[in-house]
Design a protein around this motif. Sequence first.
Motif, PDB file in Angstrom:
ATOM      1  N   ILE B  48     -42.430   4.259 -19.547  1.00  0.00           N
ATOM      2  CA  ILE B  48     -42.500   3.735 -18.182  1.00  0.00           C
ATOM      3  C   ILE B  48     -41.093   3.531 -17.634  1.00  0.00           C
ATOM      4  CG2 ILE B  48     -44.782   2.647 -18.194  1.00  0.00           C
ATOM      5  CD1 ILE B  48     -43.377   0.126 -19.247  1.00  0.00           C
ATOM      6  N   GLY B  49     -40.977   3.624 -16.329  1.00  0.00           N
ATOM      7  CA  GLY B  49     -39.669   3.450 -15.692  1.00  0.00           C
ATOM      8  C   GLY B  49     -38.731   4.573 -16.063  1.00  0.00           C
ATOM      9  N   GLN B  50     -37.455   4.272 -16.186  1.00  0.00           N
ATOM     10  CA  GLN B  50     -36.484   5.314 -16.519  1.00  0.00           C
ATOM     11  C   GLN B  50     -36.352   5.455 -18.029  1.00  0.00           C
ATOM     12  OE1 GLN B  50     -32.897   6.232 -14.530  1.00  0.00           O
ATOM     13  NE2 GLN B  50     -33.105   4.543 -13.111  1.00  0.00           N
ATOM     14  N   VAL B  51     -36.130   6.672 -18.470  1.00  0.00           N
ATOM     15  CA  VAL B  51     -35.833   6.888 -19.885  1.00  0.00           C
ATOM     16  C   VAL B  51     -34.362   6.545 -20.083  1.00  0.00           C
ATOM     17  CG1 VAL B  51     -35.762   8.572 -21.736  1.00  0.00           C
ATOM     18  CG2 VAL B  51     -37.575   8.689 -20.036  1.00  0.00           C
ATOM     19  N   LYS B  65     -36.402   2.301 -23.494  1.00  0.00           N
ATOM     20  CA  LYS B  65     -35.205   2.598 -24.276  1.00  0.00           C
ATOM     21  C   LYS B  65     -35.565   3.466 -25.469  1.00  0.00           C
ATOM     22  CE  LYS B  65     -33.542  -2.016 -23.172  1.00  0.00           C
ATOM     23  NZ  LYS B  65     -32.880  -1.756 -21.925  1.00  0.00           N
ATOM     24  N   TYR B  66     -34.808   4.550 -25.672  1.00  0.00           N
ATOM     25  CA  TYR B  66     -35.211   5.464 -26.740  1.00  0.00           C
ATOM     26  C   TYR B  66     -34.973   4.866 -28.118  1.00  0.00           C
ATOM     27  CZ  TYR B  66     -30.682   7.573 -28.099  1.00  0.00           C
ATOM     28  OH  TYR B  66     -29.435   7.817 -28.582  1.00  0.00           O
ATOM     29  N   GLU B  67     -34.057   3.904 -28.231  1.00  0.00           N
ATOM     30  CA  GLU B  67     -33.861   3.276 -29.543  1.00  0.00           C
ATOM     31  C   GLU B  67     -35.062   2.391 -29.914  1.00  0.00           C
ATOM     32  OE1 GLU B  67     -32.066   2.526 -26.845  1.00  0.00           O
ATOM     33  OE2 GLU B  67     -31.200   0.510 -26.928  1.00  0.00           O
ATOM     34  N   HIS B  68     -35.870   2.027 -28.910  1.00  0.00           N
ATOM     35  CA  HIS B  68     -37.114   1.301 -29.199  1.00  0.00           C
ATOM     36  C   HIS B  68     -38.234   2.270 -29.564  1.00  0.00           C
ATOM     37  CE1 HIS B  68     -35.780  -2.310 -26.512  1.00  0.00           C
ATOM     38  NE2 HIS B  68     -35.185  -2.287 -27.675  1.00  0.00           N
ATOM     39  N   LEU B  69     -38.226   3.441 -28.921  1.00  0.00           N
ATOM     40  CA  LEU B  69     -39.319   4.404 -29.126  1.00  0.00           C
ATOM     41  C   LEU B  69     -39.242   5.074 -30.488  1.00  0.00           C
ATOM     42  CD1 LEU B  69     -39.536   6.276 -25.703  1.00  0.00           C
ATOM     43  CD2 LEU B  69     -41.018   4.486 -26.565  1.00  0.00           C
ATOM     44  N   ILE B  70     -38.025   5.436 -30.906  1.00  0.00           N
ATOM     45  CA  ILE B  70     -37.885   6.247 -32.114  1.00  0.00           C
ATOM     46  C   ILE B  70     -38.428   5.540 -33.364  1.00  0.00           C
ATOM     47  CG2 ILE B  70     -36.088   7.227 -33.636  1.00  0.00           C
ATOM     48  CD1 ILE B  70     -34.948   8.443 -30.968  1.00  0.00           C
ATOM     49  N   PRO B  71     -38.087   4.256 -33.616  1.00  0.00           N
ATOM     50  CA  PRO B  71     -38.708   3.591 -34.775  1.00  0.00           C
ATOM     51  C   PRO B  71     -40.228   3.503 -34.659  1.00  0.00           C
ATOM     52  CG  PRO B  71     -36.955   2.240 -33.850  1.00  0.00           C
ATOM     53  CD  PRO B  71     -37.139   3.371 -32.927  1.00  0.00           C
ATOM     54  N   GLN B  72     -40.733   3.367 -33.436  1.00  0.00           N
ATOM     55  CA  GLN B  72     -42.179   3.287 -33.239  1.00  0.00           C
ATOM     56  C   GLN B  72     -42.850   4.599 -33.611  1.00  0.00           C
ATOM     57  OE1 GLN B  72     -42.595   2.035 -29.165  1.00  0.00           O
ATOM     58  NE2 GLN B  72     -42.263  -0.109 -29.652  1.00  0.00           N
ATOM     59  N   ASP B  95     -32.335   9.977 -18.941  1.00  0.00           N
ATOM     60  CA  ASP B  95     -31.375  10.631 -19.829  1.00  0.00           C
ATOM     61  C   ASP B  95     -31.993  11.870 -20.477  1.00  0.00           C
ATOM     62  OD1 ASP B  95     -28.688   9.460 -21.576  1.00  0.00           O
ATOM     63  OD2 ASP B  95     -29.827  11.147 -22.380  1.00  0.00           O
ATOM     64  N   VAL B  96     -31.323  13.009 -20.288  1.00  0.00           N
ATOM     65  CA  VAL B  96     -31.855  14.281 -20.784  1.00  0.00           C
ATOM     66  C   VAL B  96     -31.906  14.305 -22.311  1.00  0.00           C
ATOM     67  CG1 VAL B  96     -31.484  16.773 -20.843  1.00  0.00           C
ATOM     68  CG2 VAL B  96     -31.107  15.528 -18.744  1.00  0.00           C
ATOM     69  N   GLU B  97     -30.810  13.898 -22.947  1.00  0.00           N
ATOM     70  CA  GLU B  97     -30.763  13.990 -24.406  1.00  0.00           C
ATOM     71  C   GLU B  97     -31.762  13.020 -25.041  1.00  0.00           C
ATOM     72  OE1 GLU B  97     -26.680  14.836 -25.815  1.00  0.00           O
ATOM     73  OE2 GLU B  97     -27.747  16.588 -25.079  1.00  0.00           O
ATOM     74  N   ALA B  98     -31.883  11.820 -24.488  1.00  0.00           N
ATOM     75  CA  ALA B  98     -32.843  10.848 -25.008  1.00  0.00           C
ATOM     76  C   ALA B  98     -34.262  11.364 -24.815  1.00  0.00           C
ATOM     77  CB  ALA B  98     -32.663   9.503 -24.312  1.00  0.00           C
ATOM     78  N   GLY B  99     -34.523  11.930 -23.636  1.00  0.00           N
ATOM     79  CA  GLY B  99     -35.852  12.466 -23.341  1.00  0.00           C
ATOM     80  C   GLY B  99     -36.212  13.606 -24.265  1.00  0.00           C
ATOM     81  N   LEU B 100     -35.234  14.485 -24.524  1.00  0.00           N
ATOM     82  CA  LEU B 100     -35.494  15.604 -25.428  1.00  0.00           C
ATOM     83  C   LEU B 100     -35.711  15.109 -26.851  1.00  0.00           C
ATOM     84  CD1 LEU B 100     -33.192  18.597 -24.435  1.00  0.00           C
ATOM     85  CD2 LEU B 100     -35.666  18.495 -24.385  1.00  0.00           C
ATOM     86  N   ALA B 101     -34.963  14.080 -27.255  1.00  0.00           N
ATOM     87  CA  ALA B 101     -35.116  13.519 -28.600  1.00  0.00           C
ATOM     88  C   ALA B 101     -36.532  12.976 -28.780  1.00  0.00           C
ATOM     89  CB  ALA B 101     -34.095  12.407 -28.825  1.00  0.00           C
ATOM     90  N   VAL B 102     -37.002  12.221 -27.788  1.00  0.00           N
ATOM     91  CA  VAL B 102     -38.352  11.654 -27.855  1.00  0.00           C
ATOM     92  C   VAL B 102     -39.387  12.780 -27.873  1.00  0.00           C
ATOM     93  CG1 VAL B 102     -40.030  10.248 -26.587  1.00  0.00           C
ATOM     94  CG2 VAL B 102     -37.683   9.465 -26.789  1.00  0.00           C
TER      95      VAL B 102
END
Lengths: 68, 244
Positions: B48-51, B65-72, B95-102
Motif C-alpha cells: 500500500i502507498g509508495q514502495v 517498506k521493502y525491509e519489512h516485506l522481505i522477512p515476511q 523505488d524500482v530496485e525495491a519493487g523488483l526485489a519484492v
Amino acid sequence: MILYTPLSEHDIFPEDQSKYSNLELISVNGVSVQATRLKNGSYRIVQVLSTNPQDFMKSDLAPGTIIS
Amino acid sequence: MDKDKDTQKQDEQDPSSQPSSLVQKIQQLGQSNVAQAPDSNIHVLSIIGQVEGHVTLPPQNKTTKYEHLIPQIIAVEQNPKIEGLIVILNTVGGDVEAGLAVSEMIASISKPTVSIVLGGGHSIGVPIAVSTDFSFIAPTATMTIHPIRLTGLVIGVPQTFEYLDKMQDRVINFVTNHSNIKEEKFKELMFEKGNLTRDIGTNVIGEDAVKYGLINEVGGVQEAMVKLNGLIEANKPEDGKFVQ
C-alpha cells in the motif's frame, strides 16, 4: 521564493530527522508492530506488520493500544 | 491537533483517566468486538502507498517498506502451516530496485500466490502484480505503465541514461516473463502519447489490463480466494504426505 535548480526538493530542504525517530519497530508476542514511544516509556501501537490476517484481529494489537 | 496532543499528555500522566479497553476498541475500530477465527493457512501481503526502497520518504507519506516485506516473504516460505499467499496491491509505485526485489521474491516462492489489484497498481506495482502465479484486477482498478525516470533529476551524462535504459529493460523483461503480454505491446503502452497529461505512457483500467494479457482475470476478493484455494489443492501431493 522560486528556486531554479535541477536538484530535488529534499536535497535543498532536508527533512527533519527527528520526525522519523518517534516510530519504532517492536515485537509484541512475536508479532512486529510499529509503535510510538510515549513519555512514560510505554508504547502506543501505530501499525501491525504481519502477513497473518489473524494478527490484525487480535484486540491487544489493535492500533492505538498502549503497551506498558 | 494540539487539543488532541494535550488530552494525550493528560492520559499519559494520569493512569486513572485512561479509557477502558472497550472504549479504546470502539474508538480505534468503531466496534466493540472483532471476529475471532482459527489460524489461517493463507497469509496476506499488502503493498500500500509508495514502495519505499533506498531513500526514506518523509513521514507524511504512506509507504510499504521493502525491509519489512522481505522477512515476511521469507517467513511465508519457511512456515509449513502457511499454504498460500495473497498479495493486495494499492500502490502508486516507488523505488524500482525495491519493487523488483519484492517481485522477484514473490515470483520465486514455492507456495501458490495470487494477487489482486484494488484501486491502483501503478508504475513498479505492475511487476509486483504479475509476479504471482495468478493475478486479478478489480473492474475499477488502474495500472499506469510508463517509462522509468528519476523525478526532477536532469540526466547529466550519457551513462546515466544508459543505466536507466537497462533498468527499464529489467522491468520489461520481468513483466513479459511473468504475464501473457508481449514485449512489443508492453513497450507500445509504455511509450504511448496522448493518454497521460504531459507524459508518455498508458493508464490501463480493469478489463483492458486483462485484454492486453497483463493480468489474468477481472475479479475481487472472492475470485482470488477461490483461485488460491484451488491452487493450494492442486499443489498438495497426491498421497497426502507433506513433501518438501
